[in-house]
Scaffold this motif. Structure first.
Motif, PDB file in Angstrom:
ATOM      1  N   PHE A  79       4.414   0.749  -8.081  1.00  0.00           N
ATOM      2  CA  PHE A  79       4.169  -0.305  -9.073  1.00  0.00           C
ATOM      3  C   PHE A  79       3.588  -1.512  -8.505  1.00  0.00           C
ATOM      4  CE2 PHE A  79       7.690   2.637 -11.146  1.00  0.00           C
ATOM      5  CZ  PHE A  79       6.718   2.892 -11.913  1.00  0.00           C
ATOM      6  N   GLY A  80       3.310  -1.604  -7.142  1.00  0.00           N
ATOM      7  CA  GLY A  80       2.623  -2.619  -6.742  1.00  0.00           C
ATOM      8  C   GLY A  80       3.356  -3.804  -6.179  1.00  0.00           C
TER       9      GLY A  80
ATOM     10  N   LYS B  14       7.408   9.563   4.184  1.00  0.00           N
ATOM     11  CA  LYS B  14       8.875   9.385   4.054  1.00  0.00           C
ATOM     12  C   LYS B  14       9.177   8.628   2.733  1.00  0.00           C
ATOM     13  CE  LYS B  14      10.312  10.582   8.389  1.00  0.00           C
ATOM     14  NZ  LYS B  14      10.577  10.240   9.643  1.00  0.00           N
ATOM     15  N   SER B  15       8.014   7.514   2.663  1.00  0.00           N
ATOM     16  CA  SER B  15       8.491   6.580   1.324  1.00  0.00           C
ATOM     17  C   SER B  15       7.105   6.562   0.447  1.00  0.00           C
ATOM     18  CB  SER B  15       8.392   4.930   1.864  1.00  0.00           C
ATOM     19  OG  SER B  15       7.382   4.569   2.955  1.00  0.00           O
TER      20      SER B  15
ATOM     21  N   GLN C 173       0.924  -1.082   0.023  1.00  0.00           N
ATOM     22  CA  GLN C 173       0.018  -0.026   0.034  1.00  0.00           C
ATOM     23  C   GLN C 173       0.674   1.224  -0.077  1.00  0.00           C
ATOM     24  OE1 GLN C 173      -2.145   0.238   3.615  1.00  0.00           O
ATOM     25  NE2 GLN C 173      -3.760   1.161   2.776  1.00  0.00           N
ATOM     26  N   SER C 174       0.580   2.149  -0.953  1.00  0.00           N
ATOM     27  CA  SER C 174       1.278   3.600  -1.062  1.00  0.00           C
ATOM     28  C   SER C 174       0.336   4.255  -0.015  1.00  0.00           C
ATOM     29  CB  SER C 174       1.159   4.137  -2.225  1.00  0.00           C
ATOM     30  OG  SER C 174       2.182   3.625  -3.053  1.00  0.00           O
ATOM     31  N   ASN C 175       1.174   5.041   0.952  1.00  0.00           N
ATOM     32  CA  ASN C 175       0.188   5.479   1.860  1.00  0.00           C
ATOM     33  C   ASN C 175       0.884   7.156   2.357  1.00  0.00           C
ATOM     34  OD1 ASN C 175      -0.922   6.320   4.438  1.00  0.00           O
ATOM     35  ND2 ASN C 175       0.007   4.470   5.715  1.00  0.00           N
TER      36      ASN C 175
ATOM     37  N   PHE D  37      13.089   4.525  -3.496  1.00  0.00           N
ATOM     38  CA  PHE D  37      12.844   3.052  -4.106  1.00  0.00           C
ATOM     39  C   PHE D  37      11.816   2.483  -3.672  1.00  0.00           C
ATOM     40  CE2 PHE D  37      14.724  -1.463  -4.351  1.00  0.00           C
ATOM     41  CZ  PHE D  37      14.529  -1.434  -5.668  1.00  0.00           C
ATOM     42  N   LEU D  38      11.581   2.471  -2.152  1.00  0.00           N
ATOM     43  CA  LEU D  38      10.218   2.116  -1.727  1.00  0.00           C
ATOM     44  C   LEU D  38       9.087   2.556  -2.401  1.00  0.00           C
ATOM     45  CD1 LEU D  38      11.176   1.602   2.105  1.00  0.00           C
ATOM     46  CD2 LEU D  38      10.838  -0.128   0.588  1.00  0.00           C
ATOM     47  N   GLY D  39       8.892   3.889  -2.472  1.00  0.00           N
ATOM     48  CA  GLY D  39       7.996   4.716  -2.802  1.00  0.00           C
ATOM     49  C   GLY D  39       7.720   4.340  -4.326  1.00  0.00           C
TER      50      GLY D  39
END
Lengths: 286, 484
Positions: free
Chosen positions: A197-198, A125-126, A118-120, A190-192
């Protein structure tokens, strides 16, 4: 096996006297990778009690330090011997592309990994928005590991490794603009992107053996772990453009840096922390 | 509107709402006969006397509540008490009781599943987005097994009776539901105020609640035959501080604040004048974000550093378990019929109020177009805060609510305006008895192998005429509730 002696030192000075502390250190190696951990030793210039707790996650150990003494500076030293099994990331083989895709698209995979997919925006921060991602591309072909490696290369070349431009509060969206940073900035961006991209991915903190020409070895290091069907959670280091091997000694993982703070706690004091310094030494013994 | 001579007053029986006291043909309901007969002997001065006596008991015993709606610093008030008891016939209560146990067992299974296999999400019964977008879903609880498998040890289920005469669950409260001390205080006060009526009606006893609560706390202790249980309070400025001290005192356990506890080697101790004492079970009345500054809100001084490590190490039990709030989110409430069916394999005994989830496009459209017919509630608030009742709003206020919803869709649900039943209530100042809206907060205890529902519960009454919000924090009062 590779035997290392790890040393972590921190010095803190306070503007006003402190009359009691309850601190948590996330500096003890992660135990689930087959590593053997021996002789942990914690010392401090301030009288107090310390203990290791692995209650929060069985593989992660928190070191607690409790003191009722008055002090205006705190120095702690921690050392441990850790025997890490040889880990060759190139031996790991992905599933056939179709099968891997079926698993990645399954409801079960998404639910089990939702926390790290999940993009939150509440955890900036990420977090990156769609427009932040425009400078990066995601391979349409290939297996997941190939796509991740391609993205890692892009992040590695996008950011210039330089300290002094960011701090522990810097967010991924700012890194896109600044294009400079240190390991945690590489990892947050990188995490973001991975989550955009799932890909199920998490922030990892740990020690990095400084015997090789690597960045970020004099402090605690940060890298990402990506969940890949069949392979499991695989470490990827965007700062050094490497796959994680036995030179990386993990401490813990979380959604972003905030879940992996090396030190947190409660101080009874009227003032603020004046200065803080950390030093990490990773010495290979065998 | 029909006027009848009850209580020696012109009592206006409601034609629009279900009246608990008289039927639609203006006949006193059979279970109220003894009360009606007794009250017929009283005159205005008696009612004034009962009211004054009840207030005096509340004042002398310090039964108070802090209200924050008018003054951000809170003002301490005597908890308004109406001396005319609400009566529920035993046969009706039996069904309510079964429904409450069924519902709270299902909620417990739901929580266990959410923090383990998540089967209900994988089977598509409850949308994953709903759960993962909840701030109350705590990742730290993933894979953790609380002692006895119990998460919602104490649940407060709010029930109303609609104009169709049926009971409906309005909301579930499985975090730190409050109010039970007022149930006990109300009973104690009424026994002193109306001893003859009490003796004639013999309502089911509630006096043993503290004993049942302590028994439940002890049942979930981590391996000690004589566990040390404590009540953890945020302190005297909390609106429910009276309740915290009342419960600790009635159970014979210590009332502590976060600073009275400390953690060493993942074990919780209490500071006492005789040295430190180990604590096994904490009935915490502090919300999750304030429990432990090392894991949750780092600025909180209400909790105890290291408490969550001690809990996750299995050395102390927290009641209720952290992370239960994900199940009493008002958006999750809409799925309760399915949740009960999924885990218990039965149809729900107590009905749900139809609920529109603003996070869903079709529901949002309906809500925005029909606000005047709906009650809009934030999903994560309690105490009646943030509620908008459509038919009381001006055009400007409706626009404001529409905007609020659109800005944060996930935060709101809407329900039809339910017609809460009414009950004769003494109106102070007017010296009359008039119908006022009521609801019922029930209390259910789930222990390792025990379950208990307090007979009756807290009947809350909206003291302002026509008002539908009964919460004490919004100026409501309460009644004693008799199951006979």
């Amino acid at each position: 096996m590779s035997l290392y002696q790890l040393q972590y030192k921190a010095s803190n000075a306070y503007a006003s006297q402190v009359w009691g502390a309850y601190l948590k250190f996330l500096i003890h190696p992660y135990s689930a990778i087959g590593a053997q951990i021996n002789k942990p030793y914690f010392s401090s210039n301030v009288e107090g009690e310390w203990w290791i707790s692995n209650a929060r996650q069985k593989e992660v150990s928190d070191i607690f330090f409790k003191s009722n003494t008055k002090f205006d500076s705190l120095e702690i030293k921690y050392s441990v011997l850790v025997d890490v099994p040889i880990n060759n990331p190139f031996e790991k083989i992905s599933l056939p592309i179709e099968l891997e895709k079926r698993i990645l698209d399954s409801n079960s995979w998404i639910i089990d990994n939702y926390r790290f997919i999940q993009s939150n925006p509440q955890r900036p921060k990420s977090y990156v928005s769609a427009s932040d991602c425009s400078a990066f591309y995601w391979l349409n072909e290939g297996n997941l590991l190939d796509k991740i490696i391609c993205l890692r290369d892009q992040v590695y070349h996008y950011i210039e490794f330089a300290s002094g431009h960011t701090n522990t509060s810097t967010c991924a969206a700012e890194i896109v603009i600044i294009k400079k940073g240190v390991c945690q900035d590489f990892t947050h961006l990188f995490l973001g992107l991975l989550r955009h991209f799932g890909v199920a991915s998490r922030y990892t903190s740990g020690y990095l053996h400084q015997g090789t020409e690597t960045r970020g070895a004099s402090q605690l290091h940060a890298w990402a772990e990506c969940h890949i069907p069949e392979i499991g959670w695989m470490g990827i280091d965007p700062t050094n453009n490497l796959l994680v091997d036995h030179h990386y000694i993990k401490i813990c993982h979380g959604y972003d840096y905030d879940d992996c703070l090396p030190v947190s706690g409660v101080l009874n004091s009227m003032g603020n922390q004046q200065s803080t310094e950390h030093q990490v030494i990773v010495q290979q013994i065998q | 509107m029909e006027h009848n001579k009850f209580f020696n007053f012109e009592y206006q029986a409601s034609s629009e709402n279900y009246d608990e006291f008289v039927s639609s043909d203006n006949i006193v309901r059979a279970h109220y006969d003894p009360l009606s007969a007794q009250f017929a002997q009283y005159k205005t001065e008696h009612y004034q006397k009962f009211n004054e006596e009840a207030k005096l008991v509340f004042f002398n015993e310090g039964i108070t509540f802090a209200v924050y709606s008018d003054n951000p610093l809170g003002s301490e008030k005597i908890f308004p008490f109406d001396f005319i008891p609400r009566i529920i016939p035993a046969n009706e209560w039996n069904s309510i009781e079964k429904g409450i146990v069924q519902r709270n067992r299902a909620i417990n299974e739901f929580l266990k599943d959410l923090y383990h296999g998540k089967k209900i999400l994988k089977d598509g019964i409850v949308p994953k987005e709903l759960i993962y977008s909840s701030a109350n879903m705590l990742s730290v609880m993933e894979g953790f097994d609380p002692i006895g498998g119990i998460y919602n040890h104490i649940s407060g289920t709010d029930i109303i009776r609609h104009s169709d005469g049926e009971y409906y669950v309005l909301e579930d409260n499985v975090r730190c539901p409050s109010g039970v001390s007022y149930v006990l205080a109300n009973r104690n006060t009424l026994k002193k105020t109306l001893p003859k009526l009490f003796s004639k009606c013999q309502p089911q006893p509630i006096i043993n609640y503290p004993e049942k609560l302590l028994e439940m706390l002890q049942s979930v202790s981590p391996g000690n035959s004589h566990p040390n249980c404590v009540v953890l309070s945020p302190g005297m400025y909390n609106s429910a501080y009276f309740e915290h001290s009342f419960l600790a005192q009635s159970m014979g356990v210590e009332l502590v604040e976060g600073r009275d506890l400390f953690v060493k080697n993942d074990v919780v101790y209490m500071k006492t004048i005789h040295g430190s004492q180990r604590v096994h079970v904490i009935y915490r009345r502090i919300d999750d974000p304030f429990l432990d500054p090392l894991l949750f809100n780092p600025d909180s001084v209400l909790g105890t550093p290291g408490l969550m490590s001690a809990y996750l190490a299995g050395n102390v039990t927290l009641v209720n378990a952290p992370g239960t709030g994900v199940a009493d989110d008002k958006a999750v409430y809409a799925y309760m019929p399915e949740i009960i069916k999924y885990y218990v394999g039965e149809e729900q005994i107590l009905k749900n109020v139809p609920t529109y989830r603003c996070g869903e496009d079709d529901d949002l459209k309906y809500v925005l177009e029909n606000i005047e017919k709906l009650v809009v509630k934030p999903v994560d608030e309690s105490g009646g805060y943030g509620i908008s009742i459509g038919n009381t709003l001006s055009k400007e206020q409706i626009k404001e609510v529409q905007l609020q919803i659109q800005q944060n869709r996930r935060k709101y649900i809407a329900q039809p305006i339910m017609s809460l039943s009414v009950h004769p209530t003494y109106i102070e100042g007017e010296d009359t008895i008039d119908a006022r809206h009521i609801d019922l907060r029930t209390f259910c205890l789930l222990g390792k192998s025990t379950e208990y529902v307090l007979p009756g519960g807290l009947t809350r009454v909206a003291l302002k005429k026509g008002n539908l919000i009964v919460n004490s924090s919004q100026g409501g009062g309460s009644k004693d509730t008799w199951v006979i």
